[in-house]
Design a protein around this motif. Sequence first.
Motif, PDB file in Angstrom:
ATOM      1  N   ASP A  69       0.813  -1.213   0.000  1.00 20.29           N
ATOM      2  CA  ASP A  69       0.000   0.000   0.000  1.00 20.29           C
ATOM      3  C   ASP A  69       0.846   1.263   0.000  1.00 20.29           C
ATOM      4  O   ASP A  69       0.340   2.359   0.242  1.00 20.29           O
ATOM      5  CB  ASP A  69      -0.943   0.016   1.208  1.00 20.29           C
ATOM      6  CG  ASP A  69      -1.994  -1.074   1.104  1.00 20.29           C
ATOM      7  OD1 ASP A  69      -2.405  -1.383  -0.027  1.00 20.29           O
ATOM      8  OD2 ASP A  69      -2.403  -1.618   2.143  1.00 20.29           O
ATOM      9  N   GLY A  70       2.119   1.105  -0.266  1.00 21.94           N
ATOM     10  CA  GLY A  70       3.011   2.252  -0.292  1.00 21.94           C
ATOM     11  C   GLY A  70       4.436   1.798  -0.508  1.00 21.94           C
ATOM     12  O   GLY A  70       4.696   0.639  -0.820  1.00 21.94           O
ATOM     13  N   PHE A  71       5.373   2.724  -0.336  1.00 23.91           N
ATOM     14  CA  PHE A  71       6.785   2.374  -0.445  1.00 23.91           C
ATOM     15  C   PHE A  71       7.553   3.094   0.646  1.00 23.91           C
ATOM     16  O   PHE A  71       7.068   4.050   1.261  1.00 23.91           O
ATOM     17  CB  PHE A  71       7.346   2.693  -1.830  1.00 23.91           C
ATOM     18  CG  PHE A  71       7.282   4.151  -2.215  1.00 23.91           C
ATOM     19  CD1 PHE A  71       8.261   5.056  -1.808  1.00 23.91           C
ATOM     20  CD2 PHE A  71       6.242   4.628  -3.007  1.00 23.91           C
ATOM     21  CE1 PHE A  71       8.201   6.395  -2.175  1.00 23.91           C
ATOM     22  CE2 PHE A  71       6.171   5.968  -3.374  1.00 23.91           C
ATOM     23  CZ  PHE A  71       7.152   6.853  -2.959  1.00 23.91           C
ATOM     24  N   SER A  72       8.769   2.617   0.893  1.00 27.34           N
ATOM     25  CA  SER A  72       9.640   3.209   1.905  1.00 27.34           C
ATOM     26  C   SER A  72      10.975   3.544   1.264  1.00 27.34           C
ATOM     27  O   SER A  72      11.468   2.793   0.407  1.00 27.34           O
ATOM     28  CB  SER A  72       9.859   2.233   3.064  1.00 27.34           C
ATOM     29  OG  SER A  72       8.638   1.915   3.693  1.00 27.34           O
ATOM     30  N   ILE A  73      11.550   4.653   1.686  1.00 26.99           N
ATOM     31  CA  ILE A  73      12.905   5.003   1.264  1.00 26.99           C
ATOM     32  C   ILE A  73      13.757   5.005   2.528  1.00 26.99           C
ATOM     33  O   ILE A  73      13.509   5.770   3.467  1.00 26.99           O
ATOM     34  CB  ILE A  73      12.948   6.345   0.534  1.00 26.99           C
ATOM     35  CG1 ILE A  73      12.107   6.234  -0.745  1.00 26.99           C
ATOM     36  CG2 ILE A  73      14.384   6.739   0.207  1.00 26.99           C
ATOM     37  CD1 ILE A  73      11.974   7.507  -1.539  1.00 26.99           C
ATOM     38  N   VAL A  74      14.729   4.085   2.559  1.00 27.10           N
ATOM     39  CA  VAL A  74      15.491   3.779   3.763  1.00 27.10           C
ATOM     40  C   VAL A  74      16.841   4.493   3.716  1.00 27.10           C
ATOM     41  O   VAL A  74      17.589   4.371   2.739  1.00 27.10           O
ATOM     42  CB  VAL A  74      15.699   2.261   3.906  1.00 27.10           C
ATOM     43  CG1 VAL A  74      16.544   1.945   5.137  1.00 27.10           C
ATOM     44  CG2 VAL A  74      14.351   1.542   3.971  1.00 27.10           C
ATOM     45  N   HIS A  75      17.137   5.217   4.792  1.00 29.14           N
ATOM     46  CA  HIS A  75      18.449   5.839   4.986  1.00 29.14           C
ATOM     47  C   HIS A  75      19.114   5.133   6.167  1.00 29.14           C
ATOM     48  O   HIS A  75      18.605   5.214   7.297  1.00 29.14           O
ATOM     49  CB  HIS A  75      18.313   7.327   5.311  1.00 29.14           C
ATOM     50  CG  HIS A  75      17.603   8.123   4.261  1.00 29.14           C
ATOM     51  ND1 HIS A  75      18.228   9.090   3.506  1.00 29.14           N
ATOM     52  CD2 HIS A  75      16.303   8.101   3.837  1.00 29.14           C
ATOM     53  CE1 HIS A  75      17.352   9.633   2.671  1.00 29.14           C
ATOM     54  NE2 HIS A  75      16.183   9.040   2.854  1.00 29.14           N
ATOM     55  N   THR A  76      20.214   4.444   5.932  1.00 30.27           N
ATOM     56  CA  THR A  76      20.945   3.791   7.010  1.00 30.27           C
ATOM     57  C   THR A  76      21.959   4.778   7.571  1.00 30.27           C
ATOM     58  O   THR A  76      22.938   5.127   6.893  1.00 30.27           O
ATOM     59  CB  THR A  76      21.649   2.515   6.518  1.00 30.27           C
ATOM     60  OG1 THR A  76      20.681   1.633   5.951  1.00 30.27           O
ATOM     61  CG2 THR A  76      22.356   1.805   7.660  1.00 30.27           C
ATOM     62  N   LEU A  77      21.721   5.227   8.793  1.00 26.54           N
ATOM     63  CA  LEU A  77      22.557   6.257   9.403  1.00 26.54           C
ATOM     64  C   LEU A  77      23.728   5.662  10.178  1.00 26.54           C
ATOM     65  O   LEU A  77      24.800   6.268  10.246  1.00 26.54           O
ATOM     66  CB  LEU A  77      21.703   7.129  10.333  1.00 26.54           C
ATOM     67  CG  LEU A  77      20.448   7.737   9.697  1.00 26.54           C
ATOM     68  CD1 LEU A  77      19.669   8.546  10.725  1.00 26.54           C
ATOM     69  CD2 LEU A  77      20.809   8.594   8.484  1.00 26.54           C
ATOM     70  N   GLU A  78      23.498   4.495  10.776  1.00 26.08           N
ATOM     71  CA  GLU A  78      24.555   3.803  11.509  1.00 26.08           C
ATOM     72  C   GLU A  78      24.344   2.308  11.370  1.00 26.08           C
ATOM     73  O   GLU A  78      23.218   1.844  11.153  1.00 26.08           O
ATOM     74  CB  GLU A  78      24.535   4.162  13.011  1.00 26.08           C
ATOM     75  CG  GLU A  78      24.925   5.589  13.333  1.00 26.08           C
ATOM     76  CD  GLU A  78      24.863   5.854  14.834  1.00 26.08           C
ATOM     77  OE1 GLU A  78      24.667   4.890  15.613  1.00 26.08           O
ATOM     78  OE2 GLU A  78      24.993   7.027  15.230  1.00 26.08           O
ATOM     79  N   GLY A  79      25.425   1.541  11.544  1.00 22.42           N
ATOM     80  CA  GLY A  79      25.320   0.097  11.537  1.00 22.42           C
ATOM     81  C   GLY A  79      25.039  -0.467  10.152  1.00 22.42           C
ATOM     82  O   GLY A  79      25.348   0.148   9.129  1.00 22.42           O
ATOM     83  N   ARG A  80      24.396  -1.610  10.126  1.00 23.25           N
ATOM     84  CA  ARG A  80      24.122  -2.317   8.871  1.00 23.25           C
ATOM     85  C   ARG A  80      22.639  -2.627   8.790  1.00 23.25           C
ATOM     86  O   ARG A  80      22.050  -3.180   9.716  1.00 23.25           O
ATOM     87  CB  ARG A  80      24.930  -3.609   8.824  1.00 23.25           C
ATOM     88  CG  ARG A  80      24.664  -4.466   7.583  1.00 23.25           C
ATOM     89  CD  ARG A  80      25.499  -5.730   7.618  1.00 23.25           C
ATOM     90  NE  ARG A  80      25.163  -6.627   6.527  1.00 23.25           N
ATOM     91  CZ  ARG A  80      25.651  -7.852   6.374  1.00 23.25           C
ATOM     92  NH1 ARG A  80      26.498  -8.332   7.271  1.00 23.25           N
ATOM     93  NH2 ARG A  80      25.271  -8.606   5.351  1.00 23.25           N
ATOM     94  N   TYR A  81      22.045  -2.263   7.661  1.00 24.81           N
ATOM     95  CA  TYR A  81      20.650  -2.581   7.410  1.00 24.81           C
ATOM     96  C   TYR A  81      20.509  -2.871   5.928  1.00 24.81           C
ATOM     97  O   TYR A  81      20.559  -1.960   5.093  1.00 24.81           O
ATOM     98  CB  TYR A  81      19.739  -1.418   7.818  1.00 24.81           C
ATOM     99  CG  TYR A  81      18.269  -1.794   7.830  1.00 24.81           C
ATOM    100  CD1 TYR A  81      17.742  -2.544   8.866  1.00 24.81           C
ATOM    101  CD2 TYR A  81      17.422  -1.397   6.804  1.00 24.81           C
ATOM    102  CE1 TYR A  81      16.398  -2.894   8.898  1.00 24.81           C
ATOM    103  CE2 TYR A  81      16.070  -1.737   6.826  1.00 24.81           C
ATOM    104  CZ  TYR A  81      15.567  -2.484   7.871  1.00 24.81           C
ATOM    105  OH  TYR A  81      14.243  -2.829   7.897  1.00 24.81           O
ATOM    106  N   ASP A  82      20.387  -4.146   5.580  1.00 31.16           N
ATOM    107  CA  ASP A  82      20.425  -4.574   4.176  1.00 31.16           C
ATOM    108  C   ASP A  82      19.074  -5.083   3.716  1.00 31.16           C
ATOM    109  O   ASP A  82      18.342  -5.725   4.473  1.00 31.16           O
ATOM    110  CB  ASP A  82      21.445  -5.705   3.976  1.00 31.16           C
ATOM    111  CG  ASP A  82      22.865  -5.280   4.298  1.00 31.16           C
ATOM    112  OD1 ASP A  82      23.134  -4.055   4.281  1.00 31.16           O
ATOM    113  OD2 ASP A  82      23.681  -6.164   4.588  1.00 31.16           O
TER     114      ASP A  82
END
Length: 313
Positions: A69-82
Amino acid sequence: MALIHARFDTSDPDQALAALRTVYPTVRVQDVPAGGGFRFTQHVDGDQDVTFARIRFGSVMDLASDLTDGFSIVHTLEGRYDNVDTGPSAGPSLWHGAVRSHSEDSRLLVVNVTTAAVERLAAEHLGAETAVVRFHGTAPVSAAAAALWSSVVDFAASGVMDDGEDELSGGFDLVRQQAFRALIGAALHAFPIEVVAGTVRGTGSLPSSVRRAVRFIEDDPGRPMSVADIAAEARMSVRGLQLAFRRHLDTTPLDHLRRARLAAAHEELEAADPGTGATVTEIAGRWGFGNAGRFSRAYREEYGRSPGETLRH
């Protein structure tokens, strides 16, 4: 429009999952964190169309979700998020559809935008009754586009990611709405998102299940699909889907598919050059019409002229 200001902090993975589901209703844990030391915080600000989620995972956590129902735009500021399916990203990354994530001590800023909000703005821009959103990748289209996106995020977020004190000023709501419109426009500019005029009037007001079915049909109407396939995408029974289409769109799923295919064939006929060998039969077949006579009759009923006349002009 009421603003959202939600704060959550826990060391319990189950409570963290419940908090995540207030923003991402279908999220589920793929791998439960082992041992102690888990910490999760989530701050969410925005409205029903756009939210900014500041999230921290204090340990390893694997999740899966369906962003239908939508989309997300992910900004990884610290650490690891894949994104498990597309791999690590060096900058902001567009997430949509079925996604899986792997987090290791990460701190994130996630911009969430509803499809309905994008469709409304895109339809206004196109001068159409509605628009359909299609995704063609996850990375920004260029470094300059990514920089523009980040600057608009900073501007749009600055008015809502606080305690809401400025909401008392008379112009706050108007400023926020314009900032969020700019944010949606920047997303369409910065990421590989295509918007095309749709064939359904007022999709933004439809139930989410019907919107999912409509988007599934209109995203690629040429691919083989049955009413059972459409119902599965909408997460409904076939009977329930048929009743919902009758109630909200005054049509059937298969008739809507036929109209979507006619619209796609019409668009291709208008753009084709008969001098290069393009034929009505070839174009009709590409959009699922195996019988040229039936295609011509349906086309004439919809557009008031034969497909051959459209191709020649």
